[in-house]
Design a protein around this motif. Structure first.
Motif, short mmCIF file in Angstrom:
data_model
loop_
_atom_site.label_atom_id
_atom_site.label_comp_id
_atom_site.label_asym_id
_atom_site.label_seq_id
_atom_site.Cartn_x
_atom_site.Cartn_y
_atom_site.Cartn_z
N GLU A 63 16.90 20.86 49.47
CA GLU A 63 16.90 21.12 50.91
C GLU A 63 15.71 20.44 51.56
OE1 GLU A 63 16.87 25.36 51.57
OE2 GLU A 63 18.56 25.69 50.20
N ASN B 136 12.03 21.18 51.37
CA ASN B 136 11.85 22.62 51.55
C ASN B 136 11.93 23.31 50.19
OD1 ASN B 136 11.95 25.34 52.26
ND2 ASN B 136 14.11 25.23 52.85
N GLU B 137 13.09 23.24 49.56
CA GLU B 137 13.22 23.86 48.24
C GLU B 137 14.32 23.18 47.44
OE1 GLU B 137 14.33 27.98 48.34
OE2 GLU B 137 15.97 27.66 49.74
MG MG Z 1 16.95 27.56 51.43
#
Ligand code: MG
Ligand code: ADP
Length: 384
Positions: free
Chosen positions: A255, A266-267
């Motif tokens: 992400e 993000n992750e």
């Molecule tokens: Mg997420």
């Protein structure tokens, strides 16, 4: 190569596991699912459902004896479980890759060490860490390091004092404190990587969230009016690099935040990703088929996307009269969706709908991005 009719093991029984079971069945494999919930969506389809905890070594021994290889659909499987199974049979992704993705502290540290672009953050293990955090991080998001999902285990905090209160609310659990970024938009990349290091990347999708939960994915991202080809290609490039650094084998979701035209990771999700559901209906091979292929050592498919797709998540509140989780419980009127051209409905067979619970999704496909998005939004408005 592991070939049919071999039995594959799946740790976790949610919808991602359910789609894996379908893909594996299509290809001639059998699947054993391990999940403590007797009603788990994947367990209902599996050839055998081990209803047991992830650290139940009797169940793990049974899985190791029956299965030719094991994978996961759930990042919170204990790394010890994966390590234990790996003594007997191939396990992909590996315990070490899953360990990085299942703990936000390990994940952020991994991004920093590998010079992968990410937002400003601080590791918070005690109140003093919060007192010492840089002023520039506020306003911020405090996230517990483990077991958060769909926006759970997160608090938006305007100030250091609010962060201290939130940390106490999380009972002093280890956390990361992230600067609240001003997002232009969000994208994600799903890819598959095999043992030889070959990567097949699906086109990035553009993701829209509601209440911290993924709501809509537009794929390819470029079908969205504000996503440029440069951002799409750069996201794919970063995701590929990350998969290599992790020595990853299997399907991986990454992400991204896009801020001021720049990308930040993000992750990562060590499994198929919600934003890759459209690959079932819009690609020659789905993210789940790729997971089977990577696990079994088959050549990865070239994931050509033949249609523009918009995926819409269906959450549990739809099952309630007022669409908010109140009023009488009833099945939504699915005929409304089936009337939409190019729409395909997927329901996960979950036992009971709760607000915020992912119960199903639909994907609208077509050749014209604006038209597909308009149809998907109309369909969503019509169902509730
Ligand atoms: Mg997420
Ligand atoms: P989850 O595991 O719940 O998906 P995420 O960290 O991806 O957790 O957060 C969920 C959503 O919340 C993100 O997709 C984004 O929309 C928003 N969000 C999370 N962290 C930030 C941040 N630092 N700045 C701005 N928005 C954020």
């Amino acid at each position: 190569m592991i070939l049919p009719p071999a039995t594959l093991g799946m740790l976790g029984g949610g919808q991602l596991g359910r789609f894996f079971v379908s893909a594996a069945h299509e290809m001639g494999y059998k699947v054993w699912v391990l999940d403590p919930d007797p009603h788990s969506p994947a367990g209902l389809l599996a050839d055998h459902h081990l209803v047991a905890a992830y650290d139940d070594y009797v169940a793990l021994d049974a899985m190791a004896a029956e299965c030719a290889a094991v994978t996961t659909e759930f990042e919170n499987v204990p790394a010890d479980t994966l390590d234990y199974l790996a003594k007997f049979i191939p396990v992909h992704p590996s315990a070490s890759a899953v360990a990085v993705c299942q703990n936000r502290i390990a994940e952020k540290s991994f991004l920093a060490e590998n010079e992968v672009p990410h937002g400003p953050f601080a590791i918070i293990r005690c109140e003093d860490d919060l007192r010492g955090a840089a002023d520039e991080l506020f306003p911020a998001v405090l996230k517990i390091a483990r077991f958060g999902y769909d926006g759970k285990g997160q608090a938006r905090v305007a100030s250091r004092d609010e962060a201290l209160a939130a940390f106490q609310h999380f009972k002093g659990e280890p956390c990361v404190l992230e600067k609240m970024l001003k997002l232009d938009y969000e994208v994600s990349v799903v890819l598959a990587r095999d043992e030889a290091g070959t990567v097949c990347c699906f086109a990035a999708g553009e993701n829209r969230h509601r209440n911290g939960i993924l709501d809509i994915t537009v794929a390819p991202a470029q079908a969205s009016p504000f996503v440029t080809e440069a951002v799409q290609l750069r996201a794919q490039d970063i995701a590929e690099r990350l998969a290599g650094k992790l020595g990853y084998i299997g399907t991986l979701g990454v992400e991204f935040f896009v801020c001021g035209g720049e990308l930040f990771v993000n992750e990562m999700a060590p499994r198929p990703h919600n934003s890759g559901h459209h690959t079932i209906d819009a690609c020659d091979a789905s993210q789940y088929e790729q997971q089977v292929r990577a696990l079994c050592g088959l050549p990865l498919a070239l994931p050509r996307q033949h249609s523009i797709a918009v995926m819409v998540n269906l959450l549990g509140e739809l099952w309630y009269e007022d669409f908010k989780g109140h009023g009488s419980y009833r099945e939504p009127d699915w005929s409304v969706l089936h009337a939409v051209p190019g729409l395909r409905l997927h329901l996960y067979g979950k036992h009971h709908a709760r607000p915020g619970r992912k119960m199903g999704h639909f994907t609208v496909t077509g050749d014209n991005g604006d038209q597909v998005l308009a149809l998907a939004l109309q369909a969503r408005a019509a169902i509730g």
